[in-house]
Design an enzyme around this catalytic site. Structure first.
Site, short mmCIF file in Angstrom:
data_model
loop_
_atom_site.label_atom_id
_atom_site.label_comp_id
_atom_site.label_asym_id
_atom_site.label_seq_id
_atom_site.Cartn_x
_atom_site.Cartn_y
_atom_site.Cartn_z
N ILE A 1 0.82 -1.21 0.00
CA ILE A 1 0.00 0.00 0.00
C ILE A 1 0.86 1.26 0.00
O ILE A 1 0.52 2.25 -0.65
CB ILE A 1 -0.98 0.00 1.20
CG1 ILE A 1 -1.94 1.19 1.12
CG2 ILE A 1 -0.24 -0.04 2.52
CD1 ILE A 1 -2.87 1.16 -0.08
N ALA A 2 2.01 1.23 0.69
CA ALA A 2 2.89 2.40 0.72
C ALA A 2 3.48 2.65 -0.67
O ALA A 2 3.58 3.81 -1.10
CB ALA A 2 4.00 2.21 1.74
N ASP B 1 8.05 -11.38 -0.87
CA ASP B 1 8.67 -12.42 -1.70
C ASP B 1 7.78 -13.66 -1.76
O ASP B 1 7.61 -14.27 -2.82
CB ASP B 1 10.04 -12.82 -1.14
CG ASP B 1 11.05 -11.69 -1.17
OD1 ASP B 1 10.87 -10.75 -1.96
OD2 ASP B 1 12.02 -11.75 -0.39
#
Length: 474
Positions: free
Chosen positions: A196-197, A264
């Site tokens: 989201i960032a 990952d």
């Protein structure tokens, strides 16, 4: 939607990206240094693992998938150690050797399951360090089912467009774990997986679910990509595709030890599942399950095939856990499309006891899905007085979400659940107690929408208030 375990051994994923060596020094820490106000760690264990794109490859290998890895390393002992770890995991790796820059290495000092310090040894690679990628990719790409670009902004992926175009020409989907504020370099990819960032760094602040959907769809159109999967930490994931309804997946309710490498795991599971031919929503749901497992481990961990299989077997539906109101509405719509009956109950649930567990088990039997709406802390104080709740709302929600009988947990700040009931329109409203159905708050709202109201049996000698009073008397 019923999730199934993919045949990962039939998949082949090609990964290109920033490979690293993750080092961990573990030890006890019982003293503060007399030289400076820092803990003294008595190192008793040293551990090395492939990191970055290497960790993505490890995740796929742990599931039983075939994986090939292309990246850049230095001409140093760290590169040799990294290569040996990849070989031991059965990963085919063809690593370009830089003559002038070291292998990217991250050293973490750990004590009592906590990271005390991280030291990075790195120099960003340049164009000259990846100039022979074409020769390394040419023999592998035609045999790959999926191409993953794992970007950590360390310089390995100098020309993403050339890689994306080459893969698309060959009919191979491209998944990208992006980094930085320039997503134009990923134009034409099949799927991007920003957190989201990272998304907000590109599209601006997202104040609501609607903002995420609207701005995400705009980005899809701008970049000419097929889909966007936004990972949102404790709020789960949101899958966006043009001309299709957004899919919101709540985070799995479990204790979080370490989020290192969770991204990952997400892209690794996505790639491995898609490579077996399963649909994107299924792949996202499995990636969400895997992320819930890996954050319960320490360090950049992986999820094994048996762990994922157990999670699938214990999963009773597509979406479960803690949700926002908007996510709940999306989940209910999907459930109703499958003909499922929605059961609703509400309360403070301050200290979970046997009465609560028995009551929720009974409530779940009234339909196919059970929603528990929880009074917020402010709402509980207004209802119960100062000193309550004993447990804050996030902890109460986490406990409820961990119960097998509960599908979704949502909080509300009103004194009654009437506003929520008007929006949700459950098929069944249940309460436990010794009063009549016509006395249940919100009952008339549910009946007006064609639903039923039921009073379940009262569990004697079980109440939070009595428990609190007994503790105070002790």
């Amino acid at each position: 939607m019923r999730l199934t375990m993919p045949q990962f051994d039939s998949s082949h994923v090609l990964i290109i990206g920033d490979v690293m060596l993750d080092r961990y020094w573990h030890g006890s820490s019982n003293r503060v240094s007399p030289e400076a106000p820092v803990p003294i760690v008595n190192v008793s264990l040293e551990e090395e693992r492939p990191g970055g794109a290497g960790n993505v490859a490890l995740n796929i290998a742990a599931l039983g998938g075939r994986v090939s890895l292309v990246g850049v390393v230095g001409d140093d002992p760290a590169a040799a150690l990294l290569k040996s770890r990849l070989d031991a995991a059965g990963i085919f790796s063809d690593l370009q050797v830089s003559k002038y820059k070291p292998t990217i290495t991250k050293l973490r000092v750990m004590s009592r399951h906590q990271q005390l310090l991280r030291m990075d040894f790195e120099e960003v690679f340049g164009v000259e360090d990846s100039d022979s990628f074409e020769d390394k990719i040419a023999p592998v790409l035609p045999h790959a089912d999926i191409l993953v670009l794992s970007d950590y902004a360390k310089g390995t992926l100098q020309d993403c467009q050339a890689l994306i175009k080459r893969a698309k020409t060959a009919g191979i989907p491209v998944l990208v774990d992006p980094k930085g504020g320039d997503f134009e370099r990923y134009q034409g990819a099949s799927l991007l997986t920003p957190n989201i960032a990272e998304l907000e760094a590109v599209v601006g602040r997202c104040e609501s679910e609607q903002d995420i959907v609207r701005k995400g769809l705009q980005l899809i159109a701008k970049l000419n990509i097929d889909a966007l999967l936004v990972t949102r930490g404790e709020m789960g994931m949101t899958l966006l595709r043009a001309h299709q309804a957004a899919i919101h997946l709540p985070a799995r309710a479990r204790e979080v030890y370490d989020v290192t490498g969770a991204g990952d795991t997400v892209i690794a599971v996505l790639a491995a599942v898609l490579a077996t031919g399963q649909a994107l929503p299924d792949a996202v749901a499995l990636a969400n399950l895997a992320a819930g497992i890996v954050v319960g481990k320490l360090g950049a961990a992986t999820v094994s095939a048996p762990e994922l299989r157990r999670a699938i077997h214990s999963e009773h539906g597509f979406e479960r856990g803690i949700v926002s109101e908007d996510q709940l509405i999306q989940a209910i719509e999907a459930s109703r499309a499958n003909g499922e009956r929605i059961v609703f109950t509400n309360g403070c649930f301050d200290i979970i006891h046997a009465g609560h567990v028995g009551y929720l088990d009974e409530a779940r039997k009234q339909g196919d899905r059970l929603i528990v709406a929880l009074n917020s802390d402010a709402s509980v104080r207004r209802l119960k007085g100062q000193g309550r709740p004993i447990n804050p709302v996030d902890r109460r929600m986490a406990v409820l979400a961990g119960l097998e009988s509960v599908d979704w947990v949502v909080s509300f700040d009103d004194d009654t659940p009437e506003r929520l009931l008007r929006r949700i329109k459950p098929d069944v409203l249940v309460k436990g107690g010794d009063y009549r159905a016509d006395q249940i708050v919100g009952g008339t709202i549910v009946k007006a929408n064609g639903g039923n109201v039921k009073v379940l049996r009262f569990f004697e000698n079980c109440s939070t208030t009595s428990i609190v009073n007994r503790i105070r008397q002790q």
